[in-house]
Design an enzyme around this catalytic site. Structure first.
Site, short mmCIF file in Angstrom:
data_model
loop_
_atom_site.label_atom_id
_atom_site.label_comp_id
_atom_site.label_asym_id
_atom_site.label_seq_id
_atom_site.Cartn_x
_atom_site.Cartn_y
_atom_site.Cartn_z
N HIS A 1 0.79 -1.29 0.01
CA HIS A 1 -0.09 0.01 0.13
C HIS A 1 0.80 1.13 0.13
O HIS A 1 1.82 1.24 0.55
CB HIS A 1 -0.97 0.04 1.22
CG HIS A 1 -0.50 0.02 2.48
ND1 HIS A 1 0.55 -0.89 3.05
CD2 HIS A 1 -0.77 0.59 3.64
CE1 HIS A 1 0.61 -0.75 4.06
NE2 HIS A 1 0.09 0.13 4.69
N TYR B 1 3.76 1.55 16.22
CA TYR B 1 2.71 2.84 15.99
C TYR B 1 3.39 3.77 17.22
O TYR B 1 3.56 3.26 18.38
CB TYR B 1 1.51 2.73 16.18
CG TYR B 1 0.62 2.02 14.92
CD1 TYR B 1 0.54 2.72 13.67
CD2 TYR B 1 0.47 0.60 15.03
CE1 TYR B 1 0.05 2.01 12.86
CE2 TYR B 1 -0.38 0.08 14.28
CZ TYR B 1 -0.53 0.73 12.93
OH TYR B 1 -1.15 0.26 11.79
N GLU C 1 4.28 5.58 12.18
CA GLU C 1 4.45 4.01 12.07
C GLU C 1 5.98 3.84 11.52
O GLU C 1 6.43 4.39 10.78
CB GLU C 1 3.57 3.38 11.38
CG GLU C 1 3.56 1.75 11.43
CD GLU C 1 2.68 1.05 10.51
OE1 GLU C 1 1.94 1.92 9.46
OE2 GLU C 1 2.38 -0.02 10.70
C1 M3P Z 1 -1.45 -0.75 8.68
C2 M3P Z 1 -0.64 -0.96 7.65
C3 M3P Z 1 -5.53 -2.18 10.56
C4 M3P Z 1 -4.35 -2.28 10.08
C5 M3P Z 1 -3.57 -1.36 9.69
C6 M3P Z 1 -2.34 -1.62 9.10
C7 M3P Z 1 -6.31 -0.86 10.75
O1 M3P Z 1 -1.25 0.31 9.40
O2 M3P Z 1 0.55 -0.34 7.43
O3 M3P Z 1 -0.75 -2.12 7.23
O4 M3P Z 1 -5.99 -3.42 10.78
FE FE Z 2 0.36 1.53 8.10
#
Ligand code: M3P
Ligand code: FE
Length: 303
Positions: free
Chosen positions: A196, A251, A261
């Site tokens: 992502h 985080y 993060e």
């Molecule tokens: C991240 C990421 C949740 C996961 C968040 C994931 C909201 O921050 O960088 O993959 O479950």
């Molecule tokens: Fe993330």
């Protein structure tokens, strides 16, 4: 490839000096100077002038930038977005410090996205001729680069459609309430080959959940925790591994309260990689494959 990467994140901070200490000393970003109320930073392996902008006064997201391959892509995106019904405006060179001309996009989730093709080239800290492999002297977390961000808004499904239909993004993972109603809670989108570049979560309009920096390996994620202890950096969650994206993570918060993060691992994506779906009943494992529990602040703190 047309959108190449998340280029910059511009946030407000309550105190420039406190925040500079965090981004420069704790994270180890390179300070790239000040212009008016803003200070600029980059990772050691980034080539453009900056990837993080902090602005004095408050907390939360001012805007984000994504670098696009060519002005032909920009023109195509502009036409796509007009057809889709999203408001945009042309941006002149220099309107954003060190950034060339581009297109400002007002996301349905309330944030401002700047698409641009040029930012002043300064080079990374190794050079491009017979380079060394790493920088000689580690500093803080020795962050090489910005990686991705997660933003919130009332209609993540609409903004997801905007990214896929107008800007050539693909969806790696989606979190829905349940199979029957199929309501979107969150979505992870990529334009390059990482899991992502941006993710969207249902929540208050225009908000920031976090922006993430890449680290080399799990050992570096663990070491980040050690550095946070030295620097009294508030930790939100981790170290752990996400179920969603399989990334390893911690985080934490900058001194103003913006969530950051550190992230590594995850997997490679292609245009034909199928989308993974999660339902909210598995959310604890989706967030953290190890602890399988959700911390309250993760769901409630947005800036
Ligand atoms: C991240 C990421 C949740 C996961 C968040 C994931 C909201 O921050 O960088 O993959 O479950
Ligand atoms: Fe993330």
């Amino acid at each position: 490839m047309s959108v190449m990467r998340l280029g910059y994140v511009h946030v407000r901070v309550t105190d420039l000096d406190d925040a500079s200490r965090h981004y420069e000393k704790t994270l180890g970003l390179q300070a790239m100077g000040q212009q008016g109320p803003c200070r600029y930073f980059k990772g050691w392996d980034e080539f453009d002038h900056h990837s993080v902008v902090i602005e004095e006064g408050g907390v939360g997201l001012v805007k984000l930038g994504m670098k696009v391959s060519s002005s032909d892509d920009l023109a195509r995106f502009e036409a796509n977005l007009a057809r889709f019904g999203v408001t945009t405006e042309r941006m002149a060179a220099g309107e954003s410090h060190k950034v060339g001309e581009g297109l400002r996009v007002f996301l349905p989730t309330g944030q401002t996205l700047e698409l641009y093709t040029d930012m002043e080239y300064v080079g990374n800290e190794l050079g491009t001729f017979n380079p060394h492999a790493v920088i000689r002297d580690p500093r803080g977390l020795t962050v090489p680069r910005l990686d991705h961000m997660l933003i919130a808004g009332e209609d993540p499904a609409l903004t997801e459609r905007m990214f896929t239909e107008c800007l050539d993004f693909h969806v790696s993972e989606r979190l829905i309430t349940d199979i029957e109603s199929n309501d979107l809670v969150a979505t992870w989108l990529f334009a390059g080959q990482t899991s992502h570049d941006i993710a969207l979560i249902k929540g208050e309009q225009g908000k920031l959940h976090h922006f993430a920096f890449w680290l080399e390996d799990w050992q570096s994620i663990l070491r980040a925790g050690d550095v946070f202890a030295y620097d009294d950096t508030p930790v939100d969650y981790g170290p752990t591994r996400h179920g969603i994206t399989r990334g390893t993570t911690v985080y934490f918060f900058d001194p103003a309260g913006n969530r950051n993060e550190v992230f590594t691992g995850s997997y490679r994506c292609y245009a034909d990689t199928p989308t993974i779906t999660w339902t909210m009943d598995t959310f604890p494992r989706a967030l953290s494959a190890l602890q399988r529990e959700v911390n309250e602040s993760f769901l409630t703190v947005f800036t």
